[in-house]
Design an enzyme around this catalytic site. Structure first.
Site, PDB file in Angstrom:
ATOM      1  CG  ASP A  30      -1.990   1.109   1.101  1.00  0.00           C
ATOM      2  OD1 ASP A  30      -3.339   0.762   0.781  1.00  0.00           O
ATOM      3  OD2 ASP A  30      -1.714   2.301   1.192  1.00  0.00           O
ATOM      4  CB  ILE A  31       0.963   4.394  -2.039  1.00  0.00           C
ATOM      5  CG1 ILE A  31       1.751   5.116  -2.733  1.00  0.00           C
ATOM      6  CG2 ILE A  31      -0.339   5.251  -1.971  1.00  0.00           C
ATOM      7  CD1 ILE A  31       1.687   5.865  -4.193  1.00  0.00           C
ATOM      8  CG  ASN A  85     -12.440  -0.485   3.765  1.00  0.00           C
ATOM      9  OD1 ASN A  85     -13.000  -0.865   4.906  1.00  0.00           O
ATOM     10  ND2 ASN A  85     -11.045   0.098   3.732  1.00  0.00           N
ATOM     11  N   GLY A  91     -15.667   3.823   4.057  1.00  0.00           N
ATOM     12  CA  GLY A  91     -14.243   4.420   3.681  1.00  0.00           C
ATOM     13  C   GLY A  91     -13.751   4.086   2.416  1.00  0.00           C
ATOM     14  CD  GLN A  92     -14.868   0.025  -2.331  1.00  0.00           C
ATOM     15  OE1 GLN A  92     -15.795  -0.324  -1.909  1.00  0.00           O
ATOM     16  NE2 GLN A  92     -14.171  -0.866  -3.341  1.00  0.00           N
ATOM     17  CG  HIS A  98      -8.729  -2.756  -2.185  1.00  0.00           C
ATOM     18  ND1 HIS A  98      -9.655  -2.134  -3.199  1.00  0.00           N
ATOM     19  CD2 HIS A  98      -8.476  -2.311  -1.168  1.00  0.00           C
ATOM     20  CE1 HIS A  98      -9.915  -1.076  -2.478  1.00  0.00           C
ATOM     21  NE2 HIS A  98      -9.431  -1.204  -1.170  1.00  0.00           N
TER      22      HIS A  98
HETATM   23  P1  5GP Z   1      -9.848   1.667   0.255  1.00  0.00           P
HETATM   24  O1  5GP Z   1      -9.734   2.834   1.224  1.00  0.00           O
HETATM   25  O2  5GP Z   1     -10.654   1.805  -0.965  1.00  0.00           O
HETATM   26  O3  5GP Z   1     -10.253   0.177   1.083  1.00  0.00           O
HETATM   27  O4  5GP Z   1      -8.193   1.438  -0.039  1.00  0.00           O
HETATM   28  C1  5GP Z   1      -7.612   2.019  -0.969  1.00  0.00           C
HETATM   29  C2  5GP Z   1      -6.192   1.671  -0.762  1.00  0.00           C
HETATM   30  O5  5GP Z   1      -5.291   1.886  -1.706  1.00  0.00           O
HETATM   31  C3  5GP Z   1      -5.694   2.830   0.415  1.00  0.00           C
HETATM   32  O6  5GP Z   1      -5.115   2.460   1.423  1.00  0.00           O
HETATM   33  C4  5GP Z   1      -4.487   3.564  -0.350  1.00  0.00           C
HETATM   34  O7  5GP Z   1      -3.489   4.153   0.253  1.00  0.00           O
HETATM   35  C5  5GP Z   1      -4.216   2.460  -1.499  1.00  0.00           C
HETATM   36  N1  5GP Z   1      -3.736   3.003  -2.667  1.00  0.00           N
HETATM   37  C6  5GP Z   1      -4.286   4.232  -3.475  1.00  0.00           C
HETATM   38  N2  5GP Z   1      -3.904   4.360  -4.632  1.00  0.00           N
HETATM   39  C7  5GP Z   1      -2.674   3.665  -4.497  1.00  0.00           C
HETATM   40  C8  5GP Z   1      -1.545   3.733  -5.433  1.00  0.00           C
HETATM   41  O8  5GP Z   1      -1.504   4.265  -6.597  1.00  0.00           O
HETATM   42  N3  5GP Z   1      -0.618   2.548  -5.144  1.00  0.00           N
HETATM   43  C9  5GP Z   1      -0.686   1.940  -4.048  1.00  0.00           C
HETATM   44  N4  5GP Z   1       0.234   0.862  -3.989  1.00  0.00           N
HETATM   45  N5  5GP Z   1      -1.802   1.910  -3.202  1.00  0.00           N
HETATM   46  C10 5GP Z   1      -2.892   3.038  -3.570  1.00  0.00           C
END
Ligand code: 5GP
Ligand code: ZN
Length: 115
Positions: A30-31, A85, A91-92, A98
């Site tokens: 995760d980034i 999520n 909070g997605q 994923h």
């Molecule tokens: P969500 O909030 O949708 O469950 O999680 C999305 C996740 O994707 C977040 O933890 C966010 O840090 C990660 N993320 C978003 N954009 C990128 C990206 O470009 N690269 C990587 N490696 N992670 C990302």
């Protein structure tokens, strides 16, 4: 061509710190890590939500089993937490299904309680 960030990572169009890849899914860091160890397991096919997946869910079962096999190599010898999520209340932010893989430290529960 959609402009989904995870489709771009799957397609190699934007870089990621990839840890594992097979025909069904990839695992990358995760980034913006929310724990000492934070990876994302991402099916290669674009589904926004679990409800968009075809019936059966065999692919998801395979992914979960594979995560358990990869866990020691990911630095998760003491356990880990998986989070999926779904939608706004969760909070997605990325609408490509994923699984968050979190660990490498004792994990707090506070964010998981309904408010
Ligand atoms: P969500 O909030 O949708 O469950 O999680 C999305 C996740 O994707 C977040 O933890 C966010 O840090 C990660 N993320 C978003 N954009 C990128 C990206 O470009 N690269 C990587 N490696 N992670 C990302
Ligand atoms: Zn996508």
């Amino acid at each position: 061509m959609n402009n989904c960030v995870f489709c771009s990572i799957v397609g190699g169009k934007i870089p990621a710190e990839k840890f594992y890849e097979d025909d069904d899914f990839i695992v990358f860091a995760d980034i913006e890590p929310k724990a000492a160890v934070h990876y994302l397991a991402v099916p290669k096919i674009h589904y926004a939500l679990l409800s968009d997946m075809p019936d059966g869910g065999e692919a998801l079962g395979r992914i979960l089993k594979k995560i358990s096999a990869l866990a020691p190599e990911l630095g998760l010898k003491n356990g880990y937490r998986l989070i999926v999520n779904q939608g706004a209340d969760a909070g997605q932010t990325v609408f490509h299904l994923h699984i968050h893989i979190l660990g490498g430290q004792p994990l707090p529960f506070a964010d998981m309680r309904p408010r």
